[in-house]
Design an enzyme around this catalytic site. Structure first.
Site, short mmCIF file in Angstrom:
data_model
loop_
_atom_site.label_atom_id
_atom_site.label_comp_id
_atom_site.label_asym_id
_atom_site.label_seq_id
_atom_site.Cartn_x
_atom_site.Cartn_y
_atom_site.Cartn_z
N ARG B 51 38.86 41.10 48.97
CA ARG B 51 37.59 40.64 49.53
C ARG B 51 36.73 39.94 48.47
O ARG B 51 36.29 38.82 48.66
CB ARG B 51 36.86 41.89 50.05
CG ARG B 51 35.72 41.65 50.95
CD ARG B 51 35.22 43.01 51.43
NE ARG B 51 36.18 43.67 52.30
CZ ARG B 51 36.24 43.48 53.61
NH1 ARG B 51 35.40 42.67 54.20
NH2 ARG B 51 37.14 44.11 54.34
N THR B 52 36.51 40.62 47.35
CA THR B 52 35.66 40.07 46.29
C THR B 52 36.29 38.84 45.66
O THR B 52 35.63 37.84 45.38
CB THR B 52 35.40 41.14 45.21
OG1 THR B 52 34.84 42.28 45.84
CG2 THR B 52 34.45 40.65 44.15
N LYS B 80 52.02 44.64 29.82
CA LYS B 80 52.81 44.73 28.59
C LYS B 80 52.01 45.41 27.48
O LYS B 80 52.40 45.38 26.31
CB LYS B 80 53.24 43.33 28.13
CG LYS B 80 54.13 42.63 29.13
CD LYS B 80 54.55 41.26 28.63
CE LYS B 80 55.25 40.47 29.72
NZ LYS B 80 54.67 39.11 29.84
N ARG B 101 37.24 41.60 37.33
CA ARG B 101 37.19 42.93 37.94
C ARG B 101 38.12 43.80 37.14
O ARG B 101 39.23 43.39 36.79
CB ARG B 101 37.71 42.83 39.37
CG ARG B 101 37.87 44.20 40.01
CD ARG B 101 36.99 44.26 41.14
NE ARG B 101 37.12 45.41 41.98
CZ ARG B 101 36.27 45.58 42.97
NH1 ARG B 101 35.33 44.70 43.20
NH2 ARG B 101 36.37 46.63 43.74
N HIS B 129 28.43 46.32 40.12
CA HIS B 129 29.02 45.26 40.94
C HIS B 129 27.85 44.35 41.34
O HIS B 129 27.43 44.34 42.50
CB HIS B 129 29.68 45.90 42.17
CG HIS B 129 30.56 44.97 42.95
ND1 HIS B 129 30.85 43.70 42.53
CD2 HIS B 129 31.20 45.14 44.12
CE1 HIS B 129 31.65 43.13 43.42
NE2 HIS B 129 31.87 43.99 44.40
#
Ligand SMILES: [Zn+2]
Lengths: 154, 302
Positions: B51-52, B80, B101, B129
């Site tokens: 969504r974001t 890694k 994010r 957020h």
């Protein structure tokens, strides 16, 4: 000889260097850690459970032939807020002052949030002191607040 | 140029918030503008959030910019064992802006310190957020015509819900009144109530979710009550039903009341609410596009 007079003698015996006095007994080795005293090659005297008029018992550290910047010494205020620094030159105390907690604690304490980036990357921690009494520190990264009693040194 | 990162909503002053809302309004009128021609935006999703990510990437595309990046750390060099620092240093060489994010709290703040290009936080664990908060503010402004002197009722998970905490912090500039509706397990943490007291913000706290509360509300901010938050599943089943909004509960509400929800919803808003004039959560999600366009432009000083 009492512990007190022994201590006085020992302080007097330091020609040049610093004496860190009025350290809470349970913080003595934390102070050693913060200043990295274990890695120093200078002459070092460490005393603990010495009797003190103001504190009951206290810890004390003397380091010979050293000159540490104020900012470095102030770092110990996290665990020893009432510690007193004595600067010794030619057997005389030339300066005496209480440590002052800096507004920002850089790489001194650990964040107690396991999901904080500072516990998962090779990086310095950074806390802001958020209250007047300096009992609470806020992590610059995860914004979690750590109380003085919960402090874990880095 | 001053700091143009956006890591936490509390980094913004009242004037900066208002400037962002004004800019978002321009994008609402005309979402397609060639402001980012020739710019590359690094979209780094160390954990998936479709969504974001789609909202941010659409914003870049509608402004004429290009996107590089990844949508899941499993496909990136993180898997890694590369440090966040090394990934940020690399991407900052290629991109003009980083949108990120990350599952760890504080990751965006740290990235903003080491990156030579601005960083926009698209969520760092359960911490911040800010683009969600900006779209909430924009939606409140859009539906009420003002941010000042509103009664905002927050319902559901007020303990773990970072959106309600950030909204509360951002609203402190605008003389709000809050009503916190939650069960004991999920009530507003002391820290935020203390924050209200210090700033003289009026609030009431209740376990009851009923018409009496709704009828004095301007913005009804619903949140998801997640099963994982409960140690006692019986309690979850009980609470889930108490804090469900149905259309009949809105019968006597103020005409300006709007229902918001950060989405996705589960059961906390009944389907019959969707057809009421008060339902506004789908429009709210669309506002994410305009506010993210504004956030991106601010970050790039454009
Ligand atoms: Zn932290």
């Amino acid at each position: 000889m009492t512990i007190e007079t022994k201590k006085e003698l020992a302080v007097a015996a330091l020609q040049n260097g610093i004496v860190i006095d009025h350290i809470p007994c349970n913080s003595l080795f934390k102070v050693v850690n913060i200043l990295g005293i274990q890695n120093m090659e200078n002459g070092v005297f460490i005393g603990n459970n010495l009797s003190s008029r103001s504190m009951g018992r206290k810890g004390l550290i003397k380091i010979a032939d050293i000159n540490l910047p104020k900012e470095t010494l102030n770092r110990i205020a996290v665990v020893a807020p009432n510690a007193v620094i004595n600067i010794i030159k030619d057997y005389a105390v030339v300066d005496k002052h209480k440590v002052e907690l800096p507004e920002d604690l850089v790489d001194i304490i650990k964040c107690n949030n396991p999901k904080c980036i500072s516990n998962n990357e090779p990086m310095a921690t950074h806390f802001h002191v958020i209250d007047e009494e300096a009992n609470h520190f806020k992590c610059r990264y995860c914004e979690r607040i750590v109380a003085r009693e919960e402090v874990v040194l880095k | 140029m001053q700091n143009r990162n956006l890591v936490s909503i509390s980094d913004l002053t009242k004037d900066e918030i208002l400037a962002l809302l004004k800019r978002a309004k321009e994008f609402e009128k005309n979402p397609n503008q060639h402001i980012l021609d020739g710019k590359v935006v690094g979209s780094l999703f160390f954990e998936p959030s479709t969504r974001t990510r789609l909202s941010f990437e659409t914003a870049v595309n509608r402004l004429g910019g290009r996107v590089i990046g990844f949508s899941d750390a499993r496909t990136s060099s993180q898997s890694k064992g590369e440090t966040l620092k090394d990934t940020i240093m690399m991407v900052a060489n290629y991109a003009d802006l980083i949108v990120m994010r990350h599952p760890l709290e504080g990751a965006a703040r740290y990235a903003s310190e080491i990156s030579k290009v601005p960083v926009v936080n698209a969520g760092d664990g359960s911490n911040q957020h800010p683009s969600q908060t900006m779209l909430d503010l924009y939606t409140i402004y859009q539906t009420q015509g003002t941010l000042e002197n509103l009664t905002i009722t927050m319902v559901g998970d007020l303990k773990y819900g970072r959106t309600v905490h950030s909204l509360l912090e951002a609203m402190h500039f605008f003389n709000p009144k809050f009503i916190f509706v939650a069960c004991d397990e999920l009530k507003m943490p002391e820290q935020y109530k203390e924050y209200c007291k210090e700033l003289g913000i009026e609030y009431e706290e209740t376990r009851e979710f009923n018409e009496e509360i709704i009828n004095k509300t301007d913005i009804l901010y619903m949140t998801r009550v997640q099963r994982e938050r409960f140690s006692d599943l019986m309690e979850y089943e009980r609470v889930k039903n108490i804090y469900t909004l149905t259309a009949s509960m809105l019968k006597g509400c103020k005409p300006n009341l709007r229902v918001l929800h950060p989405l996705p919803r589960v059961t906390e808003i009944a389907q019959d609410v969707d057809n009421t004039p008060q339902a506004y959560y789908f429009e709210q999600a669309l506002n994410g596009l305009y506010t993210r366009e504004a956030i991106i432009c601010r970050a790039l000083g454009l």
